[in-house]
Scaffold this active site. Structure first.
Site, mmCIF file in Angstrom:
data_model
loop_
_atom_site.group_PDB
_atom_site.id
_atom_site.type_symbol
_atom_site.label_atom_id
_atom_site.label_comp_id
_atom_site.label_asym_id
_atom_site.label_seq_id
_atom_site.Cartn_x
_atom_site.Cartn_y
_atom_site.Cartn_z
ATOM 1 N N MET A 56 31.680 36.814 37.436
ATOM 2 C CA MET A 56 31.078 38.142 37.531
ATOM 3 C C MET A 56 32.013 39.245 37.092
ATOM 4 O O MET A 56 31.578 40.310 36.698
ATOM 5 C CB MET A 56 30.642 38.414 38.973
ATOM 6 C CG MET A 56 29.525 37.510 39.465
ATOM 7 S SD MET A 56 28.923 38.053 41.064
ATOM 8 C CE MET A 56 30.418 37.967 42.055
ATOM 9 N N GLY A 57 33.322 39.032 37.174
ATOM 10 C CA GLY A 57 34.227 40.153 36.980
ATOM 11 C C GLY A 57 34.061 41.117 38.136
ATOM 12 O O GLY A 57 33.520 40.780 39.187
ATOM 13 N N ASN B 105 39.220 47.992 47.532
ATOM 14 C CA ASN B 105 39.769 46.937 46.691
ATOM 15 C C ASN B 105 39.813 47.420 45.237
ATOM 16 O O ASN B 105 38.793 47.851 44.694
ATOM 17 C CB ASN B 105 38.858 45.703 46.812
ATOM 18 C CG ASN B 105 39.313 44.548 45.957
ATOM 19 O OD1 ASN B 105 40.290 43.885 46.252
ATOM 20 N ND2 ASN B 105 38.579 44.290 44.887
ATOM 21 N N SER C 113 41.433 37.764 41.576
ATOM 22 C CA SER C 113 40.053 37.372 41.310
ATOM 23 C C SER C 113 40.017 36.464 40.088
ATOM 24 O O SER C 113 40.551 36.820 39.032
ATOM 25 C CB SER C 113 39.170 38.592 41.062
ATOM 26 O OG SER C 113 37.899 38.185 40.602
ATOM 27 N N THR D 105 43.487 34.445 51.413
ATOM 28 C CA THR D 105 43.506 34.443 49.959
ATOM 29 C C THR D 105 42.167 34.880 49.383
ATOM 30 O O THR D 105 41.209 35.086 50.104
ATOM 31 C CB THR D 105 43.776 33.019 49.403
ATOM 32 O OG1 THR D 105 42.653 32.178 49.755
ATOM 33 C CG2 THR D 105 45.047 32.415 49.959
ATOM 34 N N THR E 161 39.221 33.727 46.261
ATOM 35 C CA THR E 161 38.434 32.506 46.056
ATOM 36 C C THR E 161 39.197 31.506 45.191
ATOM 37 O O THR E 161 40.182 31.851 44.541
ATOM 38 C CB THR E 161 37.095 32.847 45.391
ATOM 39 O OG1 THR E 161 37.347 33.558 44.166
ATOM 40 C CG2 THR E 161 36.246 33.721 46.307
ATOM 41 N N GLY F 187 37.148 30.923 54.123
ATOM 42 C CA GLY F 187 36.553 29.800 54.842
ATOM 43 C C GLY F 187 36.384 30.002 56.332
ATOM 44 O O GLY F 187 36.295 29.017 57.078
#
Length: 225
Positions: free
Chosen positions: A1-2, A27, A63, A133, A135, A185
């Protein structure tokens, strides 16, 4: 997606129109079209525009959806970027009379040598925090699932193990020098408690809210207590 969105100016307008009363983290990252050698320019623009509105700012260098972004996690590149942003933070602190902490957000797809390098840099430039972290690009946990070949980062339960391993090693190398926000998670309370046991100062939840709703927050607080 960016980082698909309408940009920093639209975001500021949304914040100014909001009645939100809480801790606001913003962010920031570089544009997909910006060459990696000019990435600092984008971060500086975003930092200056977001500063007055934020309680803390996340420097997203991890990202997997923005091409080459993770190259900024390397020692020299990371040091140069963070030193530039810390200098800008000092000027903005003086201009606004308000100190806004900067926390760098790292990937789960790192080996111990990379983690040690990152820990050294964030301590030497005196970052205010680190978020572990983002993804993962490792899709092996999906097996032969039809979506296993999709591009982009994998979140939720599949990232938990990798995220926790990075958190554990990072906490050892940081050794209390700055706070760590554990994320990745957290699907139930005991996952949040495990992040704290591994060395996190605080936790963030994303995907877990989709599956559990706001009750997840209560569950996390109870488990951490």
């Amino acid at each position: 997606m960016g980082f698909n969105n309408h940009g920093i100016d639209a975001m500021i307008r949304n914040i100014e129109a909001s009645s939100y009363q809480g801790i606001l983290g913003i962010n920031i990252g570089k544009n997909a079209a910006t060459p990696i050698e000019h990435a600092a320019d984008d971060y500086l623009i975003c930092l200056e525009k977001a500063y007055a509105h934020a309680d803390y700012i996340a420097i997203n260098i991890s990202s997997p959806n923005t091409k080459n972004l993770r190259a900024l996690q390397g020692g020299d590149e990371l040091s140069a970027l963070l030193e530039t942003l810390k200098n800008k933070q000092a000027h903005l602190h003086a201009a606004h009379g308000k100190y806004v902490p900067l926390a760098v957000k790292i990937a789960p797809d790192l080996d111990e040598a990379q983690i040690e390098d990152i820990a050294h840099v964030v301590k030497s430039v005196q970052m205010d925090g680190i978020i572990a972290t983002n993804t993962t690009i490792d899709k092996s946990s999906l097996g032969n699932h039809a979506l296993a070949k999709e591009q982009g980062g994998l979140s939720g339960l599949p990232v938990r193990g990798k995220s926790n391993q990075v958190l554990k090693l990072l906490a050892e190398h940081i050794d209390g020098a700055l706070p760590i926000i554990g994320v990745g998670g957290i699907m139930e309370g005991r996952d949040a408690a495990e992040k704290i046991r591994l060395g996190a100062t605080a936790v963030q939840v994303y995907s877990g809210l989709i599956y559990q709703g706001s009750a997840l927050v209560k569950d996390c607080v109870a488990a951490i207590r």
